[in-house]
Design a protein around this motif. Structure first.
Motif, PDB file in Angstrom:
ATOM      1  N   LYS A 196      53.379 -12.869 -61.007  1.00 51.17           N
ATOM      2  CA  LYS A 196      52.065 -12.880 -60.883  1.00 51.17           C
ATOM      3  C   LYS A 196      51.839 -14.118 -59.696  1.00 51.17           C
ATOM      4  N   ASP A 197      52.246 -15.164 -59.843  1.00 51.91           N
ATOM      5  CA  ASP A 197      51.870 -16.217 -58.828  1.00 51.91           C
ATOM      6  C   ASP A 197      52.538 -16.047 -57.587  1.00 51.91           C
ATOM      7  N   ALA A 198      53.638 -15.150 -57.508  1.00 49.95           N
ATOM      8  CA  ALA A 198      54.240 -15.021 -56.327  1.00 49.95           C
ATOM      9  C   ALA A 198      53.896 -13.674 -55.520  1.00 49.95           C
ATOM     10  N   ASP A 199      53.069 -12.579 -56.520  1.00 49.06           N
ATOM     11  CA  ASP A 199      52.544 -11.585 -55.901  1.00 49.06           C
ATOM     12  C   ASP A 199      53.703 -10.516 -55.622  1.00 49.06           C
ATOM     13  N   VAL A 200      54.946 -10.526 -56.366  1.00 51.52           N
ATOM     14  CA  VAL A 200      55.838  -9.658 -55.928  1.00 51.52           C
ATOM     15  C   VAL A 200      55.712  -8.177 -56.288  1.00 51.52           C
TER      16      VAL A 200
END
Length: 330
Positions: free
Chosen positions: A323-327
């Motif tokens: 979620k943080d890296a928006d992969v």
């Protein structure tokens, strides 16, 4: 003839014969394990960390099981090709999977639909190893520390790239974590396994990689690659001179990965327990434990119940990273 009317001396042979027949019938119905070679499927190409670990434990595991143990590489789709191969084989324990962080903990958060249900279709047998990633760069790159790498990347936005063994693998997310937390623009290059990624890294086609020490430290020791840092809360005992990423000023940078043995749904519990015991025995042998530690890997050998609980927690952890890296899936 009425058996009850027979004298005890004549009845005894009937009882012995009957008992022997029942035991034989039970043994036949139980399908003793193993009855043929056991195959460990590795979802990545030869030379990667999971492949190395599988081939390390296979000979000792074969000794304990009393049957040949083969390592079969089925690279592609982030390990899902190997999963599919296991799930289409008979669920009798003769076809196992070297399950990984990327396949079971990360992909469920990335793919819109999984080709299998990680919780229903996969049976956790035992966690084999636990290990942090090592940040390695091509030796021609003019940096000797994480701070220098970050500064160099900021000077050349979009020019540096990093390799991984596949999209949505732990190595990929580790690179994405570095990208977002350090505020640098680096490009991800996905391969079908660590072996292929390492070949291009050595040739200078890619700049860096987050990889387990077991498959890359040989190149650092020879000077072909440069180890900048370990992605862990503390330095590894096997490599005390290599600092942590946190020491470079990026706090809580701990994308620790793992490898384990999994089986297909409906595998008999007795078979699962047998495999777990034998793998745990192998990992506890001084020879194997010493070799794993030298490669920066921690042997585990957990029970199926412990491994299942670990998987649930690990899946939640990597969900936050995704979620943080928006992969996104490619």
């Amino acid at each position: 003839m009425n058996v009850r009317s027979l004298p005890h001396k004549l009845l005894l042979p009937w009882l012995v014969a009957g008992t022997a027949w029942l035991c034989a019938a039970h043994a036949f119905a139980a399908d003793p394990f193993p009855s043929k070679p056991v195959k460990i499927l590795v979802g990545f190409s030869p030379g990667g960390s999971n492949d190395v670990v599988a081939r390390l434990i296979a000979p000792k595991l074969a000794e304990g099981l009393g049957a040949q143990v083969l390592v079969d590489n089925r690279p592609g789709a982030g390990g899902n090709i190997a999963v599919s191969a296991m799930l289409t084989a008979p669920a009798d324990g003769h076809t196992l999977l070297m399950c990984t962080t990327g396949t079971l903990s990360i992909q469920p958060h990335v793919l819109k639909s999984m080709p299998f249900d990680p919780e229903k279709d996969i049976v956790p047998v035992t966690q084999v190893t636990n290990a942090p990633y090592m940040l390695m760069v091509n030796s021609t790159l003019p940096v000797t520390s994480v701070k220098e790498l970050v500064a160099y990347a900021k000077q050349k936005p979009g020019e540096l790239n990093f390799a991984s063994s596949g999209t949505a693998t732990g190595g990929h997310l580790a690179g994405e974590m570095l990208k977002t937390r350090a505020g640098i623009d680096i490009v991800h290059v996905a391969y079908k396994g660590t072996g292929q990624a390492m070949t291009d890294l050595l040739a200078g086609q890619v700049s860096m990689i987050f990889d387990q020490p077991v498959s890359s430290m040989q190149y650092a020791r020879s000077g072909k690659l440069r180890a900048l840092a370990v992605a862990s809360s503390r330095r590894l005992a096997a490599f005390p001179d290599i600092p942590t990423v946190t020491e470079a000023g990026i706090p809580d940078f701990e994308p620790v990965t793992w490898a384990g043995i999994c089986a297909a749904r409906n595998t008999p519990p007795a078979v699962v327990e047998r495999i777990q015991r034998e793998v745990a025995r192998v990992l506890a042998t001084p020879e194997i434990a010493k070799r794993l530690a030298a490669d920066g890997l921690e042997p585990v050998g957990s029970t199926p119940e412990q491994f299942r609980a670990f998987l649930a927690a690990d899946k939640r952890k990597w969900g936050r990273v995704v979620k943080d890296a928006d992969v996104k899936a490619e």
